[in-house]
Write an enzyme that holds these catalytic residues in place. Structure first.
Site, PDB file in Angstrom:
ATOM      1  N   ASN A  62      -3.981  -0.843   2.511  1.00  0.00           N
ATOM      2  CA  ASN A  62      -2.911  -1.855   2.576  1.00  0.00           C
ATOM      3  C   ASN A  62      -1.921  -1.525   3.693  1.00  0.00           C
ATOM      4  OD1 ASN A  62      -2.152   0.348   0.880  1.00  0.00           O
ATOM      5  ND2 ASN A  62      -0.563  -0.852  -0.098  1.00  0.00           N
ATOM      6  N   GLU A  64       1.881  -2.701   4.804  1.00  0.00           N
ATOM      7  CA  GLU A  64       3.063  -3.480   4.412  1.00  0.00           C
ATOM      8  C   GLU A  64       3.918  -3.839   5.622  1.00  0.00           C
ATOM      9  OE1 GLU A  64       4.852  -1.213   1.216  1.00  0.00           O
ATOM     10  OE2 GLU A  64       3.228  -1.779  -0.143  1.00  0.00           O
ATOM     11  N   CYS A  73      -3.118  -6.667   1.654  1.00  0.00           N
ATOM     12  CA  CYS A  73      -3.762  -5.750   0.716  1.00  0.00           C
ATOM     13  C   CYS A  73      -4.955  -5.055   1.373  1.00  0.00           C
ATOM     14  CB  CYS A  73      -4.291  -6.513  -0.493  1.00  0.00           C
ATOM     15  SG  CYS A  73      -3.041  -7.202  -1.567  1.00  0.00           S
ATOM     16  N   GLU A  75      -7.962  -4.777   0.244  1.00  0.00           N
ATOM     17  CA  GLU A  75      -9.224  -5.511   0.102  1.00  0.00           C
ATOM     18  C   GLU A  75      -9.402  -6.553   1.194  1.00  0.00           C
ATOM     19  OE1 GLU A  75      -6.954  -4.862  -2.160  1.00  0.00           O
ATOM     20  OE2 GLU A  75      -7.785  -4.688  -4.185  1.00  0.00           O
ATOM     21  N   CYS A 112      -5.853  -8.114  -6.635  1.00  0.00           N
ATOM     22  CA  CYS A 112      -4.877  -9.168  -6.942  1.00  0.00           C
ATOM     23  C   CYS A 112      -5.544 -10.537  -6.821  1.00  0.00           C
ATOM     24  CB  CYS A 112      -3.665  -9.061  -6.020  1.00  0.00           C
ATOM     25  SG  CYS A 112      -3.924  -9.765  -4.374  1.00  0.00           S
ATOM     26  N   CYS A 115      -6.703 -11.634  -3.305  1.00  0.00           N
ATOM     27  CA  CYS A 115      -7.893 -10.869  -2.878  1.00  0.00           C
ATOM     28  C   CYS A 115      -9.136 -11.341  -3.614  1.00  0.00           C
ATOM     29  CB  CYS A 115      -7.668  -9.379  -3.072  1.00  0.00           C
ATOM     30  SG  CYS A 115      -6.500  -8.712  -1.870  1.00  0.00           S
TER      31      CYS A 115
HETATM   32  N1  THU Z   1      -2.189  -3.956  -3.144  1.00  0.00           N
HETATM   33  C1  THU Z   1      -3.436  -3.838  -2.594  1.00  0.00           C
HETATM   34  O1  THU Z   1      -3.593  -3.412  -1.439  1.00  0.00           O
HETATM   35  N2  THU Z   1      -4.488  -4.199  -3.366  1.00  0.00           N
HETATM   36  C2  THU Z   1      -4.417  -4.597  -4.654  1.00  0.00           C
HETATM   37  O2  THU Z   1      -5.442  -4.873  -5.263  1.00  0.00           O
HETATM   38  C3  THU Z   1      -3.127  -4.676  -5.316  1.00  0.00           C
HETATM   39  C4  THU Z   1      -1.937  -4.448  -4.472  1.00  0.00           C
HETATM   40  C5  THU Z   1      -1.033  -3.525  -2.338  1.00  0.00           C
HETATM   41  C6  THU Z   1      -0.092  -4.603  -1.903  1.00  0.00           C
HETATM   42  C7  THU Z   1       1.181  -3.807  -1.678  1.00  0.00           C
HETATM   43  O3  THU Z   1       1.149  -3.225  -0.393  1.00  0.00           O
HETATM   44  C8  THU Z   1       1.100  -2.697  -2.720  1.00  0.00           C
HETATM   45  O4  THU Z   1      -0.267  -2.615  -3.101  1.00  0.00           O
HETATM   46  C9  THU Z   1       1.959  -2.917  -3.943  1.00  0.00           C
HETATM   47  O5  THU Z   1       1.729  -4.157  -4.495  1.00  0.00           O
END
Ligand code: THU
Length: 161
Positions: A62, A64, A73, A75, A112, A115
């Site tokens: 991920n 940000e 994310c 995925e 999520c 994704c």
């Molecule tokens: N996140 C992912 O990369 N994948 C997921 O399946 C759930 C959430 C990330 C998004 C954000 O950067 C952090 O996790 C917290 O939500």
């Protein structure tokens, strides 16, 4: 009026030690990929690793952003890598793990909603189901034979024909 039910099947492993060799290796790649995360806001580092039909493995994490919705994310980042580097090779399996710097990482992570939508479209585009291996740094592992199982009653390209 009729009532309908939706059944989602998944396998539960007590630990990564129970996985077959290929899945265990992919999950380890996903764990390692948490180090690639840029997550200064959530401190929740997600790593994802894909095994392609040609045997290659790729990873992503991920990323940000100070403008929170601009973050992506692990995925969806992984699917972008797959699509850019191996545009005509289907994804056979994806392992996902995470490292929560503010807490524990002992339960399986689950993709999520956004994704799930992206994973489903990638499966349909490549005409091949994506097996999911969901874990944490330790603890139980869930496996699911297709990301379609995670998004029942989904909206797909068929709906806008
Ligand atoms: N996140 C992912 O990369 N994948 C997921 O399946 C759930 C959430 C990330 C998004 C954000 O950067 C952090 O996790 C917290 O939500």
């Amino acid at each position: 009026m009729q009532s309908a039910q939706i059944l989602t099947e998944y396998d539960v492993y007590a630990s990564a030690e129970e996985l077959n060799g290929a899945d265990k290796m992919l999950l380890n790649k996903a764990k390692d990929a948490t180090a690639l995360a840029y997550a200064p806001y959530s401190n929740f580092k997600v790593g994802a690793a894909a095994r392609l039909m040609n045997g290659e493995m790729i990873t992503a994490a991920n990323q940000e952003n100070a403008s929170f919705p601009a973050g992506i994310c692990a995925e969806r980042n992984l699917l972008a890598v797959a699509s850019a580097l191996h545009p005509s090779v289907a994804v056979e399996a994806i392992a996902i793990s995470y490292k929560n710097e503010n807490g524990e990482s002992v339960h399986p992570i689950s993709p999520c909603g956004i994704c799930r939508q992206s994973l489903l479209e990638y499966e349909e585009r490549m005409k091949h189901p994506i097996r999911l291996i969901l874990g944490g740094m330790t603890g139980k592992i869930y496996t699911i034979s297709s990301s379609k199982s995670l998004l029942p009653l989904s909206f797909t390209s068929d709906d806008i024909k």
